[in-house]
Every structure is written in structure tokens, then in C-alpha cells.
Design a protein around this motif. Sequence first.
Motif, PDB file in Angstrom:
ATOM      1  N   GLN A   1      74.991 -18.140 -89.048  1.00 11.37           N
ATOM      2  CA  GLN A   1      76.128 -17.628 -88.176  1.00 11.37           C
ATOM      3  C   GLN A   1      75.607 -16.368 -87.461  1.00 11.37           C
ATOM      4  OE1 GLN A   1      79.477 -16.594 -90.487  1.00 11.37           O
ATOM      5  NE2 GLN A   1      80.878 -17.208 -89.092  1.00 11.37           N
ATOM      6  N   HIS A   2      74.857 -15.629 -88.407  1.00 10.72           N
ATOM      7  CA  HIS A   2      74.268 -14.168 -88.129  1.00 10.72           C
ATOM      8  C   HIS A   2      73.716 -14.235 -86.648  1.00 10.72           C
ATOM      9  CE1 HIS A   2      71.354 -11.065 -87.922  1.00 10.72           C
ATOM     10  NE2 HIS A   2      72.412 -10.139 -87.901  1.00 10.72           N
ATOM     11  N   THR A   3      72.699 -15.217 -86.649  1.00  8.66           N
ATOM     12  CA  THR A   3      72.025 -15.246 -85.553  1.00  8.66           C
ATOM     13  C   THR A   3      73.019 -15.487 -84.145  1.00  8.66           C
ATOM     14  OG1 THR A   3      70.580 -16.534 -86.631  1.00  8.66           O
ATOM     15  CG2 THR A   3      69.979 -16.631 -84.386  1.00  8.66           C
TER      16      THR A   3
ATOM     17  N   PRO B   1      66.737 -10.157 -90.851  1.00  5.87           N
ATOM     18  CA  PRO B   1      67.632 -10.482 -89.741  1.00  5.87           C
ATOM     19  C   PRO B   1      68.526  -9.124 -89.335  1.00  5.87           C
ATOM     20  CG  PRO B   1      68.258 -11.945 -91.788  1.00  5.87           C
ATOM     21  CD  PRO B   1      66.907 -11.194 -91.953  1.00  5.87           C
ATOM     22  N   HIS B   2      68.961  -8.406 -90.078  1.00  7.54           N
ATOM     23  CA  HIS B   2      69.742  -7.378 -90.062  1.00  7.54           C
ATOM     24  C   HIS B   2      69.298  -6.114 -89.458  1.00  7.54           C
ATOM     25  CE1 HIS B   2      73.375  -9.649 -91.158  1.00  7.54           C
ATOM     26  NE2 HIS B   2      72.863  -9.997 -92.229  1.00  7.54           N
ATOM     27  N   ARG B   3      68.062  -6.298 -89.305  1.00  6.11           N
ATOM     28  CA  ARG B   3      67.167  -4.866 -89.069  1.00  6.11           C
ATOM     29  C   ARG B   3      68.057  -4.382 -87.988  1.00  6.11           C
ATOM     30  NH1 ARG B   3      62.464  -1.931 -88.963  1.00  6.11           N
ATOM     31  NH2 ARG B   3      61.386  -1.508 -86.810  1.00  6.11           N
ATOM     32  N   CYS B   4      68.050  -2.799 -87.801  1.00  2.00           N
ATOM     33  CA  CYS B   4      68.938  -2.280 -87.082  1.00  2.00           C
ATOM     34  C   CYS B   4      68.862  -2.738 -85.532  1.00  2.00           C
ATOM     35  CB  CYS B   4      68.849  -0.714 -87.430  1.00  2.00           C
ATOM     36  SG  CYS B   4      69.954   0.285 -86.190  1.00  2.00           S
ATOM     37  N   VAL B   5      69.924  -3.102 -85.046  1.00  2.00           N
ATOM     38  CA  VAL B   5      69.912  -3.435 -83.839  1.00  2.00           C
ATOM     39  C   VAL B   5      69.937  -2.357 -82.791  1.00  2.00           C
ATOM     40  CG1 VAL B   5      72.246  -3.900 -83.336  1.00  2.00           C
ATOM     41  CG2 VAL B   5      70.687  -5.396 -81.836  1.00  2.00           C
TER      42      VAL B   5
ATOM     43  N   PHE C   1      65.150   1.629 -91.015  1.00  7.77           N
ATOM     44  CA  PHE C   1      66.109   0.702 -90.419  1.00  7.77           C
ATOM     45  C   PHE C   1      66.265  -0.821 -90.805  1.00  7.77           C
ATOM     46  CE2 PHE C   1      64.327   3.340 -86.470  1.00  7.77           C
ATOM     47  CZ  PHE C   1      65.784   4.066 -86.500  1.00  7.77           C
ATOM     48  N   ASN C   2      65.589  -0.749 -92.174  1.00  8.49           N
ATOM     49  CA  ASN C   2      65.524  -1.912 -92.897  1.00  8.49           C
ATOM     50  C   ASN C   2      64.611  -3.149 -92.100  1.00  8.49           C
ATOM     51  OD1 ASN C   2      65.922  -3.275 -95.056  1.00  8.49           O
ATOM     52  ND2 ASN C   2      67.922  -3.852 -95.140  1.00  8.49           N
ATOM     53  N   THR C   3      64.663  -4.391 -92.746  1.00 11.38           N
ATOM     54  CA  THR C   3      63.611  -5.405 -92.178  1.00 11.38           C
ATOM     55  C   THR C   3      64.523  -6.616 -92.331  1.00 11.38           C
ATOM     56  OG1 THR C   3      62.713  -5.710 -94.504  1.00 11.38           O
ATOM     57  CG2 THR C   3      61.571  -4.906 -92.743  1.00 11.38           C
TER      58      THR C   3
ATOM     59  N   TYR D   1      75.904 -14.339 -83.603  1.00  9.24           N
ATOM     60  CA  TYR D   1      76.336 -13.051 -83.582  1.00  9.24           C
ATOM     61  C   TYR D   1      75.707 -12.006 -83.168  1.00  9.24           C
ATOM     62  CZ  TYR D   1      81.175 -14.674 -85.476  1.00  9.24           C
ATOM     63  OH  TYR D   1      82.235 -15.291 -85.693  1.00  9.24           O
ATOM     64  N   ARG D   2      74.522 -11.951 -83.621  1.00 10.68           N
ATOM     65  CA  ARG D   2      73.445 -10.915 -83.407  1.00 10.68           C
ATOM     66  C   ARG D   2      72.776 -11.152 -81.714  1.00 10.68           C
ATOM     67  NH1 ARG D   2      69.975  -6.765 -85.996  1.00 10.68           N
ATOM     68  NH2 ARG D   2      68.073  -6.739 -84.349  1.00 10.68           N
ATOM     69  N   THR D   3      72.672 -12.520 -81.336  1.00 10.09           N
ATOM     70  CA  THR D   3      72.150 -12.603 -80.206  1.00 10.09           C
ATOM     71  C   THR D   3      72.534 -11.833 -78.849  1.00 10.09           C
ATOM     72  OG1 THR D   3      71.403 -14.759 -80.990  1.00 10.09           O
ATOM     73  CG2 THR D   3      71.145 -14.445 -78.469  1.00 10.09           C
TER      74      THR D   3
HETATM   75  C1  HEM Z   1      68.760   6.838 -87.226  1.00 13.20           C
HETATM   76  C2  HEM Z   1      69.903   6.165 -86.924  1.00 13.20           C
HETATM   77  C3  HEM Z   1      70.338   4.594 -87.552  1.00 13.20           C
HETATM   78  C4  HEM Z   1      69.755   4.336 -88.724  1.00 13.20           C
HETATM   79  C5  HEM Z   1      69.162   4.871 -89.728  1.00 13.20           C
HETATM   80  C6  HEM Z   1      70.249   2.992 -88.832  1.00 13.20           C
HETATM   81  C7  HEM Z   1      70.186   1.918 -89.889  1.00 13.20           C
HETATM   82  C8  HEM Z   1      70.473   0.742 -89.996  1.00 13.20           C
HETATM   83  C9  HEM Z   1      70.191  -0.218 -90.983  1.00 13.20           C
HETATM   84  C10 HEM Z   1      69.274   0.174 -92.232  1.00 13.20           C
HETATM   85  C11 HEM Z   1      70.514  -1.507 -90.706  1.00 13.20           C
HETATM   86  C12 HEM Z   1      70.412  -2.626 -91.436  1.00 13.20           C
HETATM   87  C13 HEM Z   1      71.620  -3.146 -92.227  1.00 13.20           C
HETATM   88  C14 HEM Z   1      71.330  -4.335 -93.456  1.00 13.20           C
HETATM   89  O1  HEM Z   1      70.156  -4.509 -93.482  1.00 13.20           O
HETATM   90  O2  HEM Z   1      72.517  -4.801 -93.883  1.00 13.20           O
HETATM   91  C15 HEM Z   1      71.410  -1.322 -89.539  1.00 13.20           C
HETATM   92  C16 HEM Z   1      71.870  -2.238 -88.732  1.00 13.20           C
HETATM   93  C17 HEM Z   1      72.771  -2.004 -87.867  1.00 13.20           C
HETATM   94  N1  HEM Z   1      72.696  -0.884 -86.847  1.00 13.20           N
HETATM   95 FE1  HEM Z   1      71.945   0.682 -87.257  1.00 13.20          FE
HETATM   96  N2  HEM Z   1      70.954   2.538 -87.459  1.00 13.20           N
HETATM   97  C18 HEM Z   1      70.964   3.819 -86.777  1.00 13.20           C
HETATM   98  C19 HEM Z   1      71.347   3.703 -85.526  1.00 13.20           C
HETATM   99  C20 HEM Z   1      71.932   2.751 -84.847  1.00 13.20           C
HETATM  100  C21 HEM Z   1      72.706   3.070 -83.706  1.00 13.20           C
HETATM  101  C22 HEM Z   1      72.707   3.951 -82.740  1.00 13.20           C
HETATM  102  C23 HEM Z   1      73.692   1.836 -83.445  1.00 13.20           C
HETATM  103  C24 HEM Z   1      74.323   1.460 -82.415  1.00 13.20           C
HETATM  104  C25 HEM Z   1      74.052   1.137 -81.166  1.00 13.20           C
HETATM  105  C26 HEM Z   1      73.465   0.899 -84.835  1.00 13.20           C
HETATM  106  C27 HEM Z   1      74.118  -0.054 -84.862  1.00 13.20           C
HETATM  107  C28 HEM Z   1      73.728  -1.008 -85.705  1.00 13.20           C
HETATM  108  C29 HEM Z   1      74.227  -2.412 -85.869  1.00 13.20           C
HETATM  109  C30 HEM Z   1      75.241  -3.192 -84.931  1.00 13.20           C
HETATM  110  C31 HEM Z   1      73.552  -3.077 -86.808  1.00 13.20           C
HETATM  111  C32 HEM Z   1      73.841  -4.596 -87.634  1.00 13.20           C
HETATM  112  C33 HEM Z   1      72.703  -5.565 -87.244  1.00 13.20           C
HETATM  113  C34 HEM Z   1      72.619  -6.873 -87.743  1.00 13.20           C
HETATM  114  O3  HEM Z   1      73.541  -7.005 -88.767  1.00 13.20           O
HETATM  115  O4  HEM Z   1      71.995  -7.565 -87.132  1.00 13.20           O
HETATM  116  N3  HEM Z   1      72.628   1.560 -85.598  1.00 13.20           N
HETATM  117  N4  HEM Z   1      71.278  -0.044 -89.046  1.00 13.20           N
END
Ligand code: HEM
Length: 410
Positions: free
Chosen positions: A111-113, A358-362, A354-356, A115-117
Motif C-alpha cells: 500500500q505504501h508504494t 521504502p520510507h527513506r526520506c522523500v 534519512f533512513n533506508t 501512496y509514495r509514488t
Molecule cells: C534534514 C531534514 C530531514 C530529515 C533528517 C528527515 C528524516 C526523515 C526520515 C529518517 C524519514 C524516514 C521515516 C521512516 O523510516 O519511518 C523521513 C521520511 C519522510 N520525510 Fe523527511 N527528513 C527531513 C526533511 C524532510 C522534508 C524537507 C520533507 C518535506 C518535503 C520531508 C518529508 C518526509 C516524508 C513525506 C517522509 C515519509 C516518506 C515515506 O514514508 O515514504 N522530510 N524523513
Amino acid sequence: MHADSGSQKLDKIPAHVPPELVYEYDIARDPRMLEDPHARMRSLIHEAPPIFFSPCNGGQWMVTRKKTIVDMTLNPEVFSSRSSATGEHSGEQKDPTGGLTLLPISVDPPQHTMYRTPLNQPLSAKSVASLEPAIRAMTNELIDKVLATGRCEFLSDIAEPLPVTLFMKLAGMPTNRLAEFRHLAAQASSPTVDPATRAETFKHIAGILAETIKARQEKREDDLISQLLDANLNGRNPNFHEMLGYSILLFLGGLDTVVNALCFGVRHLARDQELQAKLRADPSLIPGAIEELLRLYGIVCMPRRVARDEVYHGVQFKKGDSVLLLLPAANYDDAAFPNPEQFILGRKEQHQTFNTGPHRCVGLNLARLEMKVFYQEWLKRVPPFRLDPEKKPQFIGGYTLAITNLPLVW
Ligand code: HEM
């Protein structure tokens, strides 16, 4: 907010947890954490088992090694993101979003894919590049306000306003509401605000985001909310509730994270005049320096929920167990990073900030761009700066490693 409601320490360690894996560590209140959060993260590599169980905050597994964290993020069938990622800062804090499913962070593949795409293209490096002139203008406007004074409170003067303004631009929100939104965002991300006020603030922010979504439902504009409204979720468009889940996470995701990444990075530079001089002399080194600062100063720890009984890396996990991936600690894992305490420009190993999986920060392209433009302008215009010797920065623990003040002088 992080340290206000007691640590909810378990009276009894669960039967499946062997005593040698118990290590008491309260992520919100540990005194060494509050003294220097990253030094404490480093110490966990030496002092605690690689996977340990802390009885604090309702009882939680904590994982500190990079390889184990990577393996877990690639195994969402066992380590699920469902109902574990709600924007909370510490284990016991109430969900400030009022139970909304944050998309795509709170759902697992497949399901994540789906929503993420829709986020991948609008947040690609190429797409966010169009925001560069706006980020540069905003950065310079903020620098203009403090430059002549020879000092600033970096957190409130620069680090907080920048990502909020940028979010509003990205989401296509009216900048005439900037002052109001900035105030709300400061309340939402402030580590010292109480949980009730924080929840109230989120309600208010959700209300404003809802207005924007409704307006774009009527008429599309050139912004991310409009793009998401037309996203294809397996043959249909997102409904209103899903749109709210997306926009609140985009707001939350880019707020505390960027604010604290900027603060910890600038604090490092304030204490390293040589590095400041090096980056001023050769700004092409800035992107590499940002990566190394992101490694040294990881920002968030990410929760997972065990979905079924499983022995993993030699540890028995039980369905329902809570797991916290200590990403900032993994950046100090000697097995992954030689001389982890040293700032080394040009390291090849990928940090875990930013982790690794599927949820790696988008949002990482946007985060990197914001930081690059910020450092370019700041180092070009602000003379050598240092920490104000009269005022010491303070830290807050929790799922986000946060700084509460950063007075600088030049
Ligand atoms: C230095 C800044 C940032 C750090 C350290 C950071 C860190 C992270 C990490 C560790 C995750 C992974 C979550 C997981 O594994 O459960 C994540 C996911 C995410 N981040 Fe970031 N983030 C940053 C900036 C941003 C910005 C600027 C945005 C907005 C555009 C953002 C939006 C998101 C979103 C929407 C996810 C969810 C992705 C998913 O579930 O596929 N982040 N972030």
C-alpha cells in the motif's frame, strides 16, 4: 513537552526479554542526553547491547547499529510502520494529529508504494531545483535582518522561519498568511510547548491546510497540493482525508527536521573556525560538508511496531513490541564509519539520517537544497561567527534531537 509526563517506566520486564538485553535509557529525560544528545548516542554504541530493551516510556526495543537498522527497514512484514509513526516526539506523548493516518509514512508496502509514488516526481532533485531562487531570496531576507547587529538567536531568527516559508511556497499557500503560519509552526515544532497546546495548534494547522485543499479542489494551481489531488492511487484520486494525511506529513516532515539540522550544523561551524574558513574559500565543498554534518548530527529516531513473533539478529521479538531505530546512533557505528567521531570531508559511506528502505526520506532533495543555499549565502555574507560565550545552547531529548536556543555572535 518531551519531559513533562513522567517516564512510564515498566514495573516488570516482559518475559521474552533476557536480562542481559535490558539497558535503561530514557530518550526524553536521560541527563547525558540533555547535556549533549549526539555524544550520548555515540556512548550507546560502547555501553549498550546492539539491540537493547529499555523499560522507560512504556518499554521499547532500541536499535543502534547501521546494518541491523537497514535490515529492519527492508523487512516491513515484521517491523511495520503502521500506527507507529504519528509525528510524536517521545514514546508516551499523545498523537498531536488527532489520529489522522499520515501518508505515506504510516502505511507498509505494498500500500505504501501506491501512496509514495505521487510524491517522488514533485520532490525529485530536478523538480525542487525550481525553488532555489525563492530559497535564496528568503535566506537573504533573514540574513538582512540580523547582519548589522553582530549577533542573532539563530534558531528563532533563521532556522525556524526558513522551512515554514518554503513549505508554504511548495504547498501553494498564500504568503499573506505567513506571519500567522509561522507562529503556528513555531508552536507546533517548539520543544517546550505543552502537549495540549501542541494538539490545538495541529488542529488549527489542519484547518488551514483543509482550506487550501478545498480551494485547489475548486481550481488547480501550480503547486504540490494541486498535483497530489490529481495523483493516481490505483485508478482513483486521493480523497479529502488522504489529502489531509499527505499535507500534514509534508508540513511536519520538513519542519523540526530542517530546523534542527540547520542548528546542529551551524553550531558545529561556530565551534570550528578552520572549517568555516575552508568552506568560505571554496563553496564547492559545501554539499560534502552538509552530508558529514548530517551524519554527525542525526535528527530523528524512527519507530516501528513488531507485526509477528520473530527471532531477528538473535533477539526474540513479540508481536506488538515497540521498536525504535536510533538513526543518530547508527551514524556513530564503528563498523560502518571509520573514526566516527571525526568530521571527515568526502566520506563515501551513506549516513543513516534519512533512513533506508521504502520510507527513506522523500523530502531529502528539498532538505539538501535548503541547506546548500543557506550555507552558501550565510558563509558568503556573515563574518566568522562563534557561539555566544555568555549563553549556552540547550537540548531536548525525544524522538527528535532538538536544540532550544543557539545564540551566535560575529
Ligand atoms: C534534514 C531534514 C530531514 C530529515 C533528517 C528527515 C528524516 C526523515 C526520515 C529518517 C524519514 C524516514 C521515516 C521512516 O523510516 O519511518 C523521513 C521520511 C519522510 N520525510 Fe523527511 N527528513 C527531513 C526533511 C524532510 C522534508 C524537507 C520533507 C518535506 C518535503 C520531508 C518529508 C518526509 C516524508 C513525506 C517522509 C515519509 C516518506 C515515506 O514514508 O515514504 N522530510 N524523513
